[in-house]
Design a protein around this motif. Structure first.
Motif, PDB file in Angstrom:
ATOM      1  N   ARG A  17       0.832  -1.206   0.000  1.00 61.35           N
ATOM      2  CA  ARG A  17       0.000   0.000   0.000  1.00 61.35           C
ATOM      3  C   ARG A  17       0.865   1.254   0.000  1.00 61.35           C
ATOM      4  O   ARG A  17       0.622   2.210  -0.733  1.00 61.35           O
ATOM      5  CB  ARG A  17      -0.911   0.006   1.227  1.00 61.35           C
ATOM      6  N   PHE A 176      -5.450  -8.868   8.206  1.00 62.70           N
ATOM      7  CA  PHE A 176      -6.579  -7.960   8.070  1.00 62.70           C
ATOM      8  C   PHE A 176      -7.476  -8.033   9.300  1.00 62.70           C
ATOM      9  O   PHE A 176      -7.347  -8.915  10.150  1.00 62.70           O
ATOM     10  CB  PHE A 176      -7.361  -8.238   6.786  1.00 62.70           C
ATOM     11  N   VAL A 190     -13.788  -9.687   3.302  1.00 62.14           N
ATOM     12  CA  VAL A 190     -12.687  -9.202   4.122  1.00 62.14           C
ATOM     13  C   VAL A 190     -12.969  -7.743   4.470  1.00 62.14           C
ATOM     14  O   VAL A 190     -13.295  -6.942   3.593  1.00 62.14           O
ATOM     15  CB  VAL A 190     -11.354  -9.321   3.361  1.00 62.14           C
ATOM     16  N   GLU A 192     -11.632  -4.187   6.460  1.00 64.35           N
ATOM     17  CA  GLU A 192     -10.581  -3.389   7.079  1.00 64.35           C
ATOM     18  C   GLU A 192     -11.211  -2.180   7.754  1.00 64.35           C
ATOM     19  O   GLU A 192     -12.044  -1.484   7.155  1.00 64.35           O
ATOM     20  CB  GLU A 192      -9.580  -2.907   6.019  1.00 64.35           C
ATOM     21  N   GLN A 204      -5.370   1.973  -1.277  1.00 66.18           N
ATOM     22  CA  GLN A 204      -6.314   1.237  -0.439  1.00 66.18           C
ATOM     23  C   GLN A 204      -6.885   0.048  -1.190  1.00 66.18           C
ATOM     24  O   GLN A 204      -7.025  -1.052  -0.640  1.00 66.18           O
ATOM     25  CB  GLN A 204      -7.431   2.190  -0.010  1.00 66.18           C
ATOM     26  N   GLN A 207      -4.402  -2.752  -1.345  1.00 65.05           N
ATOM     27  CA  GLN A 207      -4.265  -3.435  -0.062  1.00 65.05           C
ATOM     28  C   GLN A 207      -5.352  -4.492   0.129  1.00 65.05           C
ATOM     29  O   GLN A 207      -5.056  -5.652   0.421  1.00 65.05           O
ATOM     30  CB  GLN A 207      -4.310  -2.411   1.067  1.00 65.05           C
ATOM     31  N   VAL A 208      -6.609  -4.111  -0.041  1.00 64.61           N
ATOM     32  CA  VAL A 208      -7.676  -5.081   0.205  1.00 64.61           C
ATOM     33  C   VAL A 208      -7.747  -6.129  -0.902  1.00 64.61           C
ATOM     34  O   VAL A 208      -8.189  -7.257  -0.665  1.00 64.61           O
ATOM     35  CB  VAL A 208      -9.035  -4.374   0.386  1.00 64.61           C
ATOM     36  N   TYR A 211      -5.432  -8.842   0.259  1.00 64.73           N
ATOM     37  CA  TYR A 211      -6.014  -9.649   1.327  1.00 64.73           C
ATOM     38  C   TYR A 211      -7.002 -10.671   0.760  1.00 64.73           C
ATOM     39  O   TYR A 211      -6.968 -11.855   1.111  1.00 64.73           O
ATOM     40  CB  TYR A 211      -6.729  -8.753   2.335  1.00 64.73           C
ATOM     41  N   SER A 212      -7.899 -10.212  -0.109  1.00 65.52           N
ATOM     42  CA  SER A 212      -8.904 -11.115  -0.665  1.00 65.52           C
ATOM     43  C   SER A 212      -8.263 -12.205  -1.514  1.00 65.52           C
ATOM     44  O   SER A 212      -8.654 -13.373  -1.462  1.00 65.52           O
ATOM     45  CB  SER A 212      -9.919 -10.325  -1.497  1.00 65.52           C
ATOM     46  N   SER A 225     -14.391  -7.394  -0.547  1.00 68.89           N
ATOM     47  CA  SER A 225     -13.683  -6.622   0.479  1.00 68.89           C
ATOM     48  C   SER A 225     -14.441  -5.344   0.791  1.00 68.89           C
ATOM     49  O   SER A 225     -15.187  -4.839  -0.048  1.00 68.89           O
ATOM     50  CB  SER A 225     -12.263  -6.264   0.027  1.00 68.89           C
ATOM     51  N   VAL A 227     -13.783  -1.505   3.144  1.00 64.57           N
ATOM     52  CA  VAL A 227     -12.968  -0.652   4.010  1.00 64.57           C
ATOM     53  C   VAL A 227     -13.892   0.380   4.628  1.00 64.57           C
ATOM     54  O   VAL A 227     -14.596   1.090   3.913  1.00 64.57           O
ATOM     55  CB  VAL A 227     -11.845   0.059   3.230  1.00 64.57           C
ATOM     56  N   GLU A 238     -16.588  -0.236  -0.763  1.00 64.08           N
ATOM     57  CA  GLU A 238     -16.789  -1.675  -0.924  1.00 64.08           C
ATOM     58  C   GLU A 238     -16.371  -2.120  -2.312  1.00 64.08           C
ATOM     59  O   GLU A 238     -16.606  -1.410  -3.290  1.00 64.08           O
ATOM     60  CB  GLU A 238     -18.253  -2.018  -0.643  1.00 64.08           C
TER      61      GLU A 238
END
Length: 736
Positions: A17, A176, A190, A192, A204, A207-208, A211-212, A225, A227, A238
């Motif tokens: 990120r 996360f 997921v 955040e 951002q 980053q997500v 994670y996903s 995901s 945030v 979203e």
């Protein structure tokens, strides 16, 4: 200065990120230590991040173990109100979790007590979101299971080794905040939590997306995901899996290669990590002074072999999906769920056992993971949309000349034409600050002779300037709805307006993000024509047996042609007494429908109608000039309560609201009303404050729209500027 170590064997998601935000700050954080979080001067989230995440975990643990909270979910889902449930959960968590924390802080570190108010302010926004998800999942779960099967894990660690385009491999690790499950979408999500607003949405998103993706490698299912930034104001962002996957394959592989190269750099070698592409971040950089001395000018200017250009994000990535409190985790509830189910048996995620959850299986063509390679997209000189005319090019050149007269160097990259305005793309010369250009709004207005200020905003790789089109066009309804259009489709779509590509943008009333609308616009903004074209877009697609319309028209001038149409739910309402009666009948209709659904074991109108030979029609209530009914306190209170109930519960029952007003003042469109109307349409408003009330998040630009159907639309995606359709009287007469 310390000698940089060799690049790490693994990279963290946080570093990825940061590499999008500023490669130099990433480098300094890795080799020199220190703060690496950009934070605006007016941010209220400083210093509370760790405490906030700890409080989130404690609250989720309490929700999962407190029998009093579980008892709140025992009624059927149709009887649960998310707002009421949210308030009840807040009360329990305040007593059980937050108040003991306050007492402990007062006795141990009283100087930290003021910061606790920030923590609780952020938590209440999350509780509202959690309550909405629990109410939806209650339709699919027994009371004893709904909490356990909604909140699956907190603070979950993931890792994955990526195959890079150059043949290397790179291990990436991350952790996360939360993993939840949405039964309506049959999709994991997921989540955040952030105590600040994103400085770079693309970072951002990266980053997500990571994670996903990494969690998907373990579970083998697509994962959305979200945030949630809780301070200073709530903001939900979203991302559906399709957008995450697209972003990952276009941005991440080459970014990982770049990161390894940047981290391996040593002084006094040439080609250090590049500066941030977002120069405004330098003003809020936590290591600004160190950066200026560390990356010396002579090292930067040293001769070297030609260096490959920095890989910028491709310009065809879909827009970010954004929303406000009223939005939900699910992105589209309109489609019936017809998917294979994949049983995740005996898989332990964190401390929670995930068992027997129906999870959407990827489509056959998507079942194999794509190789992590990416082809850089060519740079386009002209933005998408209608080709620029000679007149619009002349205006754009005048714009460039005005800026150059003030010693502000920019390059003209091209224009796109909407019916009402032109979208000019400018690239600042190296060394020209973006904020410097934005400050010339008034000068541009004067020198180009504009009635309204231009709308200017920084974008990925350029600055957009929206100017009135010299030869403004009309978007006629008849050009977008041909005769013989398919009738009575399952989707309940309404026309919003035409975008820069000439494409008609529509909203699906069965979507939770656009099930109800708040519409605002002053005299001359085109509000009445917008409502008429929206109504007509339903009429041409649906028979009266499939769709009914309730109209409230106190001024008696918005819908005169529709007085005798077959689609009317009842005669057009024109008085406050009749308006109150209508809203009460709609509430009663909603409750009756839910009783029918319960007897038929159905979740919503679409499912119910599939089982019935005689369908129940959807109902759209268009409430024009809402402010006219708010003068009397008693009338206002009754209407507000009815709108609250319908806004919170009526979507699944197939009843939808459009509340329109010329005066969207705070005392007229109260927070209670706004929170239950997720879709927003802002035509030209009388003041910047009115614009903010409609669009939220301090969006004041609607005050500078051009009128006559020029509008901003927010409905689960990033803000779009559109031109509404114009339905001529002859077109309306032929359609009804």
């Amino acid at each position: 200065m310390s000698t940089p170590s060799s690049p790490p064997t693994s990279l963290s998601v946080t570093k990825v990120r940061l590499a999008f935000e500023c490669p130099r700050l990433m480098y300094l954080g890795h080799h020199e230590g220190g703060m690496t979080m950009f934070r605006a001067a007016n941010s209220n989230g400083g210093g509370v991040g760790l405490a906030f995440h700890k409080l989130c975990d404690d609250c989720v643990d309490c929700i999962g173990s407190d029998q009093a909270i579980a008892q709140l979910l025992t009624p059927p889902a149709t009887q649960l109100d998310p707002e009421t449930l949210s308030q009840q959960i807040q009360q329990h968590l305040y007593r059980a979790v937050f108040f003991p924390l306050v007492q402990k802080t007062v006795s141990e570190t009283p100087q930290k007590v003021p910061a606790l108010n920030q923590l609780w302010e952020g938590i209440t926004g999350l509780i509202r979101r959690w309550a909405e998800l629990l109410v939806r999942n209650r339709k699919f779960c027994e009371p004893k299971d709904v909490i356990r099967k909604t909140f699956l894990a907190q603070e979950l660690s993931v890792k994955h080794t990526f195959d890079l385009p150059n043949g290397d491999r790179q291990l990436v690790r991350g952790r996360f905040d939360s993993l939840v499950y949405d039964f309506a979408q049959q999709r994991l999500c997921v989540v955040e939590y952030k105590t600040y607003q994103a400085t770079d949405p693309a970072a951002q998103l990266a980053q997500v997306a990571l994670y996903s993706y990494m969690l998907k490698q373990k579970l083998k299912v697509n994962i959305n995901s979200a945030v949630y930034s809780v301070l200073p104001d709530w903001n939900g962002v979203e991302y559906p899996w399709d957008l995450l996957e697209d972003t990952l394959h276009k941005l991440i592989p080459h970014k990982l290669i770049q990161m390894k190269s940047w981290l391996a750099w040593q002084q006094p070698n040439p080609n250090p990590p590049p500066m941030t592409a977002h120069l405004e971040l330098c003003n809020i950089c936590p290591q600004k002074n160190k950066c200026q001395t560390y990356f010396e000018t002579d090292a930067i200017a040293a001769p070297s072999e030609p260096q490959a250009p920095d890989l910028m994000p491709p310009d065809n990535i879909p827009p970010l999906v954004t929303g406000a409190v009223a939005e939900s985790f699910a992105l589209d509830y309109s489609k019936p769920i017809q998917v294979e189910t994949l049983q995740v048996e005996s898989l332990r995620v964190g401390t929670v056992q995930v068992e027997s959850l129906p999870i959407e299986k990827p489509k056959a063509q998507q079942s194999r993971a794509k190789p992590l390679t990416a082809t850089p997209s060519p740079v386009r000189s002209v933005s998408t949309g209608g080709a620029a005319s000679e007149a619009s090019d002349n205006v754009a050149r005048q714009l460039v000349e005005v800026l150059q007269a003030f010693n502000v160097g920019v390059d003209y990259l091209g224009s796109a034409l909407g019916p009402a305005f032109m979208h000019v793309k400018l690239m600042p010369h190296l060394g020209v600050r973006v904020n410097t250009i934005l400050k010339f709004e008034d000068d541009i207005r004067v020198h180009l002779g504009l009635e309204n200020p231009p709308l200017m905003s920084p974008q990925a790789g350029f600055i957009s300037v929206d100017l009135p089109r010299p030869d403004r066009q009309t978007a006629f309804f008849r050009d977008y709805f041909a005769k013989g259009s398919e009738k009575n489709t399952a989707a309940a779509k309404v026309a919003i307006g035409v975008d820069l590509d000439g494409k008609l943008i529509e909203a699906d009333l069965s979507d939770s993000n656009t099930c109800h609308f708040l519409v605002g616009g002053t005299t001359g903004s085109g509000k009445s024509e917008f409502l008429r074209s929206l109504l007509l877009s339903l009429i041409v697609r649906h028979d009266p047996t499939h769709f009914k319309v309730a109209l409230v028209d106190p001024k008696r001038v918005t819908f005169p042609e529709f007085e005798t149409m077959d689609w009317l739910y009842e005669p057009i309402v024109k008085t406050s007494e009749d308006a109150i009666a209508l809203m009460e009948r709609l509430v009663a209709e909603m409750e009756d429908r839910y009783q029918r659904f319960e007897r038929s074991r159905c979740n919503d109108l679409s499912t119910y109608n599939q089982k019935q030979s005689q369908p129940i029609p959807r109902i759209l209530c268009i409430f024009d000039e809402y402010a006219d009914f708010m003068a009397e306190k008693e009338t206002a209170k009754i209407l507000e309560q009815s709108i609250k109930r319908l806004g919170a519960m009526a979507r699944a029952a197939g009843i939808h609201l459009i509340i329109a007003t010329q005066r969207p003042e705070a005392k007229v469109v109260t927070p209670l009303i706004r929170s239950n109307l997720p879709g927003r349409v802002a035509l030209r408003t009388a003041t910047a404050a009115d614009s903010s009330i409609i669009l939220g998040s301090k969006q004041e630009a609607a005050a500078n729209l051009l009128g006559k159907g020029d509008l901003f639309y927010s409905g689960g995606r990033s803000l779009q500027r559109l031109q509404s359709l114009y339905a001529e009287g002859s077109t309306i007469a032929k359609s009804i």
